[in-house]
Scaffold this motif. Structure first.
Motif, PDB file in Angstrom:
ATOM      1  N   ARG A  91      -6.909 -14.043   9.281  1.00 40.21           N
ATOM      2  CA  ARG A  91      -6.831 -14.951   8.131  1.00 40.21           C
ATOM      3  C   ARG A  91      -7.662 -16.216   8.394  1.00 40.21           C
ATOM      4  O   ARG A  91      -8.327 -16.726   7.491  1.00 40.21           O
ATOM      5  N   ARG A  92      -7.658 -16.708   9.629  1.00 40.19           N
ATOM      6  CA  ARG A  92      -8.495 -17.881   9.972  1.00 40.19           C
ATOM      7  C   ARG A  92      -9.973 -17.520   9.865  1.00 40.19           C
ATOM      8  O   ARG A  92     -10.781 -18.320   9.394  1.00 40.19           O
ATOM      9  N   ARG A 105      -7.303   3.068   4.208  1.00 39.69           N
ATOM     10  CA  ARG A 105      -6.924   3.589   2.901  1.00 39.69           C
ATOM     11  C   ARG A 105      -6.219   2.500   2.083  1.00 39.69           C
ATOM     12  O   ARG A 105      -5.600   1.589   2.649  1.00 39.69           O
ATOM     13  N   PRO A 106      -6.328   2.587   0.753  1.00 42.78           N
ATOM     14  CA  PRO A 106      -5.736   1.581  -0.117  1.00 42.78           C
ATOM     15  C   PRO A 106      -4.262   1.343   0.213  1.00 42.78           C
ATOM     16  O   PRO A 106      -3.500   2.283   0.440  1.00 42.78           O
ATOM     17  N   GLY A 107      -3.896   0.066   0.284  1.00 39.70           N
ATOM     18  CA  GLY A 107      -2.523  -0.323   0.554  1.00 39.70           C
ATOM     19  C   GLY A 107      -2.275  -0.752   1.990  1.00 39.70           C
ATOM     20  O   GLY A 107      -1.371  -1.538   2.256  1.00 39.70           O
ATOM     21  N   VAL A 108      -3.073  -0.258   2.932  1.00 35.95           N
ATOM     22  CA  VAL A 108      -2.837  -0.585   4.340  1.00 35.95           C
ATOM     23  C   VAL A 108      -3.034  -2.073   4.591  1.00 35.95           C
ATOM     24  O   VAL A 108      -2.154  -2.747   5.135  1.00 35.95           O
ATOM     25  N   LEU A 109      -4.180  -2.615   4.198  1.00 35.59           N
ATOM     26  CA  LEU A 109      -4.402  -4.048   4.431  1.00 35.59           C
ATOM     27  C   LEU A 109      -3.492  -4.908   3.551  1.00 35.59           C
ATOM     28  O   LEU A 109      -3.111  -6.008   3.952  1.00 35.59           O
ATOM     29  N   LEU A 114      -3.527  -8.688   4.311  1.00 40.17           N
ATOM     30  CA  LEU A 114      -4.979  -8.865   4.280  1.00 40.17           C
ATOM     31  C   LEU A 114      -5.620  -8.109   3.124  1.00 40.17           C
ATOM     32  O   LEU A 114      -6.805  -7.789   3.167  1.00 40.17           O
ATOM     33  N   GLY A 115      -4.844  -7.843   2.086  1.00 45.21           N
ATOM     34  CA  GLY A 115      -5.374  -7.175   0.909  1.00 45.21           C
ATOM     35  C   GLY A 115      -6.260  -8.111   0.095  1.00 45.21           C
ATOM     36  O   GLY A 115      -6.355  -9.314   0.358  1.00 45.21           O
TER      37      GLY A 115
END
Length: 153
Positions: A91-92, A105-109, A114-115
């Motif tokens: 995030r930094r 795959r979609p949803g993991v981050l 971190l999406g």
């Protein structure tokens, strides 16, 4: 000679071929790419050794040509993305980076904080590039995959 993407900073949270290839092109064009690898295993392509294809007697049996080919010109760091400290580190980074590349795959981050929506709150100018084998929605969206499986399908 300067390159067109000099000064652009990219964080790559990706493995094997699809995501790393995308950020490889950015690195080739001059972007500064930092690859985030799993703390325990590294990028899974590190384990695609020449010996798996050519046998133990092949030249450079312990070298992963996939990893070398997809990750030249990048720097790597390791992180355990299941730990809050690692997520905070990413995030930094995102605050001052221009691009985030992922092929998770979609949803993991999203589950990791971190999406797309979360990252855009941190840095509204960031380009969030996400590729997945089965696309962003549909019946197979949550299926694990690899680039070669998607091509075969």
């Amino acid at each position: 000679m300067s390159k067109p993407l000099e000064g652009i900073k990219v964080v790559e949270i990706a493995q094997e071929i699809q995501g790393p290839f995308a950020s490889l092109i950015l690195a080739d064009m001059g972007a500064d790419v930092v690859k985030v690898e799993n703390r325990e295993t590294g990028d899974l392509s590190r384990w695609m050794l020449a010996a798996l294809i050519g046998g133990l007697d092949v030249k450079n049996a312990t070298v992963s040509h996939y990893f070398i080919a997809m990750n030249r010109g990048k720097r790597s760091i390791t992180a355990d993305l299941k730990k809050p400290g690692a997520i905070e580190m990413i995030r930094r980074m995102v605050k001052s980076y221009d691009v985030l590349v992922t092929n998770y795959r979609p949803g993991v981050l999203d589950r990791l904080g971190l999406g797309y929506d979360e990252v855009r709150k941190i840095n509204p100018r960031i380009v969030y590039a996400q590729g997945s084998s089965w696309g962003p929605k549909g019946p197979w969206v949550t299926r694990p995959s690899r680039d070669t499986l998607a091509q075969a399908a």
